[in-house]
Design an enzyme around this catalytic site. Structure first.
Site, PDB file in Angstrom:
ATOM      1  N   TRP A 156     -58.032 -17.041 -86.620  1.00  0.00           N
ATOM      2  CA  TRP A 156     -56.755 -17.515 -86.071  1.00  0.00           C
ATOM      3  C   TRP A 156     -55.582 -16.906 -86.834  1.00  0.00           C
ATOM      4  CZ3 TRP A 156     -52.722 -20.426 -88.194  1.00  0.00           C
ATOM      5  CH2 TRP A 156     -51.778 -20.918 -87.285  1.00  0.00           C
ATOM      6  N   HIS A 157     -55.752 -16.713 -88.139  1.00  0.00           N
ATOM      7  CA  HIS A 157     -54.665 -16.166 -88.945  1.00  0.00           C
ATOM      8  C   HIS A 157     -54.400 -14.691 -88.660  1.00  0.00           C
ATOM      9  CE1 HIS A 157     -54.960 -19.869 -91.351  1.00  0.00           C
ATOM     10  NE2 HIS A 157     -53.759 -19.552 -91.797  1.00  0.00           N
ATOM     11  N   GLY A 158     -55.388 -13.968 -88.240  1.00  0.00           N
ATOM     12  CA  GLY A 158     -55.171 -12.558 -87.959  1.00  0.00           C
ATOM     13  C   GLY A 158     -56.429 -11.887 -87.441  1.00  0.00           C
TER      14      GLY A 158
END
Length: 443
Positions: free
Chosen positions: A288-290
């Site tokens: 989700w962060h990257g």
């Protein structure tokens, strides 16, 4: 009146998004329409209609996120040439807000919003649209209809906003220069001291950058009469990885807990099943962060330690002195930040090698080149206020001034002076055109 203020806020929010993403505004408004329709149908008395509406909401929201955020990542790993896809501003936060709304309606935790106007108001809530916190609809539902803008709330909002601005501009931006420069060096240019110094700078940068944005969001919302939940609670004061995640990006960790970890079975099954659930959740948290393997590694790394802390290792650590537990948590979180900051897995491994003194360091730069007086000063400020120093001082002052009007006046005057100083210093730094990175542009 509240309806008039809501109309004004909605116009401002849509214009705010259109200013940054003119080509995606219509698409995001269409997404709001999909979630509005699904929310109404999910609450239907027809089980089949409700089930298909829930499927449509999950597939629709995740498909939008997957296409824009992960299409290039998967294409590159499959050897497919694909034109770079621009990432809409705040797409990850928008998706999680929308999913939490529809899921909560399906679970009966909140009634469906019958007004598309109010749902748009919630999903386009601009103070936290770009960098959080992730606010559940049920936490804002009553505030959309009933809220007051009182002078003391507005003043508190200004204080929160200025504090967040100072954390971002004065602390995070100052240490970001050496963090970026050091992480940009090759292993041969890194000595162990320089590598650890770069990690320390990045750890302070990411905390003060992200918590600064969160404080600004809370402050802006407070000025408009909204009360948002706290997103950080001095995470570097934690003495376990489990406690760190109860203090870091609280709205995200609780989102994954409520909408993924518990539905997967949580900790109700065997220890192996619980470990699997934790690693799966944090793998997805990292993704989700990257869209990069480094973020996947960061998530799995945290998931593994969270699983370990539920075994004999966690029980053994609980018996260690507080200082030992705290150092352990800092080391785990710090090593995790290397994955988070590195541009590739190879870069991360090379940086670990330098930290542990396993690389030659034949061309190592001098530490003094990056450890300038202003950097050291802001690093010290960052370390100091990573611990609950502020709340402790505030509690002490409150005890002293509780029944003394003269002291109350003095403390309030000093507080106003500090806020004014921080605002002027932050504005001067921004006007000077100094380095102003935005860590969460990938969201």
């Amino acid at each position: 009146s509240v309806p008039a203020r809501n109309i004004w806020l909605l116009l401002v929010r849509v214009l705010f998004y259109a200013w940054g993403e003119p080509s995606f505004t219509a698409m995001m408004l269409a997404s709001v329409g999909l979630n509005y329709l699904c929310g109404v149908l999910v609450a239907s008395d027809n089980p089949s209609r409700a089930r298909w509406a829930m499927i449509a909401a999950v597939v629709g929201n995740l498909a939008l996120l997957a296409f824009f955020k992960y299409a290039n990542f998967f294409a590159a790993n499959l050897g497919i040439e694909l034109k770079p896809i621009h990432l809409p501003l705040g797409i990850s936060f928008f998706t999680f807000h929308a999913l939490s709304y529809v899921i909560d309606v399906q679970r009966g935790k909140t009634p469906p919003q019958r007004s598309p106007f109010k749902l748009t108001l919630y999903l386009f809530f601009f103070p936290q649209l770009i960098a959080g916190p992730i606010v559940r609809y049920r936490d804002l539902q009553s505030q959309l209809d009933h809220r007051g803008i009182l002078p003391r709330f507005f003043a508190h909002g200004v204080q929160l906003f200025v504090l967040g601005l100072a954390k971002k501009v004065l602390v995070a931006n100052t240490v970001s220069g050496p963090a970026d420069a050091i992480f940009g060096l090759s292993a041969a240019q890194l000595s162990p001291a320089l590598a650890w110094f770069g990690l320390a700078c990045y750890a302070i940068q990411i905390y003060f950058d992200f918590s600064g944005y969160s404080d600004m969001a809370l402050g802006l919302a407070r000025m408009f009469g909204f009360f948002l939940p706290e997103n950080f609670n001095h995470p570097y004061a934690a003495d376990s990885v489990r406690q760190f995640w109860r203090r870091w990006h609280i709205s995200l960790s609780t989102w994954f807990r409520d909408y993924l970890f518990i539905p997967l079975g949580g900790s109700r099954g065997s220890s192996v099943r619980t470990a699997f659930n934790l690693v799966t959740v944090f793998l997805l948290c990292g993704l989700w962060h990257g869209a990069a393997w480094t973020f996947v590694a960061w998530g799995v790394f945290h998931g593994v330690f969270l699983a370990l802390e539920r075994t004999w290792f966690g029980r053994w650590m609980d018996t260690r002195p507080r200082l030992i537990r705290h150092l352990y948590a800092l080391l785990v979180v710090g090593f995790g930040w290397v994955f988070f900051r590195a541009s590739s897995m190879g870069h991360a491994m090379a940086y670990f090698s330098a930290m542990l003194g396993l690389s030659s360091g034949a061309e190592a730069m001098k530490l003094g080149r990056h450890a300038t007086p202003d950097v050291l000063a802001m690093l010290a400020v960052g370390v100091l206020f990573s611990f609950p120093v502020g709340p402790a001082l505030a509690a002490r002052w409150e005890g002293i001034t509780l029944n003394d009007r003269w002291w109350i006046t003095v403390v309030r005057t000093l507080g106003t002076a500090v806020v004014l100083f921080l605002f002027i210093a932050s504005a001067a730094s921004l006007a000077a055109g100094t380095y102003n990175p935005f860590i969460y542009f990938r969201f």
